[in-house]
Enzyme design. Structure first.
Site, PDB file in Angstrom:
ATOM      1  N   ASN A 207     -21.701  -2.142  -4.409  1.00 45.67           N
ATOM      2  CA  ASN A 207     -21.827  -2.003  -5.864  1.00 45.67           C
ATOM      3  C   ASN A 207     -20.489  -2.413  -6.463  1.00 45.67           C
ATOM      4  O   ASN A 207     -19.532  -1.642  -6.444  1.00 45.67           O
ATOM      5  CB  ASN A 207     -22.166  -0.545  -6.190  1.00 45.67           C
TER       6      ASN A 207
ATOM      7  N   LYS B 243     -19.688  -2.874  -9.437  1.00 44.54           N
ATOM      8  CA  LYS B 243     -19.455  -2.290 -10.771  1.00 44.54           C
ATOM      9  C   LYS B 243     -18.935  -3.366 -11.732  1.00 44.54           C
ATOM     10  O   LYS B 243     -19.295  -4.529 -11.590  1.00 44.54           O
ATOM     11  CB  LYS B 243     -18.519  -1.076 -10.669  1.00 44.54           C
TER      12      LYS B 243
ATOM     13  N   SER C 222     -17.029   7.245  -1.956  1.00 44.16           N
ATOM     14  CA  SER C 222     -15.823   7.077  -1.144  1.00 44.16           C
ATOM     15  C   SER C 222     -16.106   6.786   0.323  1.00 44.16           C
ATOM     16  O   SER C 222     -15.362   7.232   1.201  1.00 44.16           O
ATOM     17  CB  SER C 222     -14.903   8.301  -1.297  1.00 44.16           C
TER      18      SER C 222
ATOM     19  N   GLU D 238     -22.878   6.837 -13.108  1.00 45.82           N
ATOM     20  CA  GLU D 238     -22.101   6.326 -14.252  1.00 45.82           C
ATOM     21  C   GLU D 238     -23.025   5.951 -15.403  1.00 45.82           C
ATOM     22  O   GLU D 238     -22.686   6.150 -16.579  1.00 45.82           O
ATOM     23  CB  GLU D 238     -21.236   5.127 -13.796  1.00 45.82           C
TER      24      GLU D 238
ATOM     25  N   HIS E 159     -27.642   5.101 -11.554  1.00 45.13           N
ATOM     26  CA  HIS E 159     -26.307   5.413 -11.038  1.00 45.13           C
ATOM     27  C   HIS E 159     -25.688   6.503 -11.904  1.00 45.13           C
ATOM     28  O   HIS E 159     -25.905   6.526 -13.125  1.00 45.13           O
ATOM     29  CB  HIS E 159     -25.433   4.151 -11.039  1.00 45.13           C
TER      30      HIS E 159
ATOM     31  N   GLY F 183     -15.553   7.327  -6.180  1.00 46.37           N
ATOM     32  CA  GLY F 183     -14.279   6.762  -6.628  1.00 46.37           C
ATOM     33  C   GLY F 183     -13.129   7.751  -6.593  1.00 46.37           C
ATOM     34  O   GLY F 183     -12.066   7.486  -7.153  1.00 46.37           O
TER      35      GLY F 183
ATOM     36  N   GLU G 278     -25.536  10.186  -3.954  1.00 41.39           N
ATOM     37  CA  GLU G 278     -24.137  10.000  -4.322  1.00 41.39           C
ATOM     38  C   GLU G 278     -23.630  11.240  -5.056  1.00 41.39           C
ATOM     39  O   GLU G 278     -23.849  11.370  -6.268  1.00 41.39           O
ATOM     40  CB  GLU G 278     -23.982   8.783  -5.239  1.00 41.39           C
TER      41      GLU G 278
HETATM   42  P1  PGA Z   1     -17.164   4.518  -4.405  1.00 42.75           P
HETATM   43  O1  PGA Z   1     -18.430   4.238  -5.348  1.00 42.75           O
HETATM   44  O2  PGA Z   1     -17.507   3.960  -3.033  1.00 42.75           O
HETATM   45  O3  PGA Z   1     -16.028   3.764  -5.052  1.00 42.75           O
HETATM   46  O4  PGA Z   1     -16.951   5.984  -4.367  1.00 42.75           O
HETATM   47  C1  PGA Z   1     -19.740   4.395  -4.881  1.00 42.75           C
HETATM   48  C2  PGA Z   1     -20.717   4.161  -6.001  1.00 42.75           C
HETATM   49  O5  PGA Z   1     -20.446   4.562  -7.147  1.00 42.75           O
HETATM   50  O6  PGA Z   1     -21.799   3.580  -5.794  1.00 42.75           O
END
Ligand code: PGA
Length: 256
Positions: free
Chosen positions: A11, A13, A215, A99, A97, A175, A169
């Site tokens: 992803n 982003k 992460s 976000e 997601h 993140g 997630e």
């Molecule tokens: P990350 O993001 O690996 O940077 O924690 C995962 C995601 O949001 O899909």
């Protein structure tokens, strides 16, 4: 027991211009574009979908989007639809997601509309679910995951359910560098599989891939990916560099 092919999805982003996306995907094609042990999906921003789609032609890599609108077309300024994505040979789409939910106000009902629209257009939804830190601390993780999963999959038929990918997630792990322990992740993944069994029957639930996201990195991936109900990863930060992403694909291949 059915063996599910591991899936590693990147992803990206809101990162990378199309020129930068092309550099990254060219490296991925060269490193993992011929292997078939692991299903690999890259999800660039909309602006790079076409470029990345052309670059992966003839490779085993697949193309995903990070979002879409449920309607096929119309007065939805700034939005992109499933038929538009299909026309660029997109096969997967990340939906719900955290976000999108937290920053753009997406509700379970809206996410569900997107899931149904994706399936209607032969796109495989990667439906994201997960609890916040406060929800985990108050002991409501499973309840939150259940609500998001059941609402997100409302109206999905038993026949189409195996096309859905679920991504667990935990919001507090995205993140942040704070990865869920293998026990925490496996507990929720097993719970998700039990819910899928209730919704769609056991044989269908055994076919659905449940990814972990938050992460995931080469250092913690082998242990997570070895868990019975963890069928791959949805990777943010570590997907932005070819080297770490390729290592994640190798880690998935090693436990396949
Ligand atoms: P990350 O993001 O690996 O940077 O924690 C995962 C995601 O949001 O899909």
């Amino acid at each position: 027991m059915i063996s599910r092919k591991k899936l590693i999805a990147g992803n990206w982003k809101m990162n990378k211009t199309s020129a930068d996306a092309l550099t990254l995907v060219a490296d991925l094609v060269a490193s993992v574009g011929r292997q078939t042990d692991v299903e690999v999906v890259v999800c660039p921003p909309f602006t790079s979908i076409e470029t990345v789609g052309k670059a992966i032609e003839g490779s085993t890599l697949k193309l995903g989007a990070q979002n879409m609108h449920p309607e096929a077309n119309g007065a939805y300024t700034g939005e992109v639809s499933a038929p538009m994505l299909r026309a660029l040979f997109t096969t997967h789409v990340i939906l719900g997601h955290s976000e999108r939910r937290a920053l753009f106000g997406e509700t379970d009902v809206f996410v569900n509309k997107k899931v149904l629209a994706a399936l209607k257009n032969q796109l495989k939804p990667i439906l994201c679910v997960g609890e916040s830190l406060g929800e985990r601390e108050s002991g409501s993780t499973l309840k939150i995951v259940q609500t998001q999963l059941e609402a997100g999959l409302d109206g999905v038929s038993k026949e189409l359910a195996p096309s859905v990918v679920i991504a667990y997630e935990p919001v507090w792990a995205i993140g942040t560098g704070k990865v869920a322990t293998t026990e925490q992740a496996q507990e929720v993944h097993a719970f998700i599989r039990s819910l899928l069994t209730k919704l769609f029957t056991e044989p269908v639930a055994q076919k659905v891939r449940i990814l972990y996201g938050g992460s995931m990195k080469p250092a913690n991936a082998p242990e997570l990916l070895a868990q019975k109900d963890i069928d791959g990863g949805l990777i943010g930060g570590a997907a932005l560099e070819a080297r770490s992403f390729v290592e994640l694909v190798s880690a998935a291949a090693a436990v396949q």
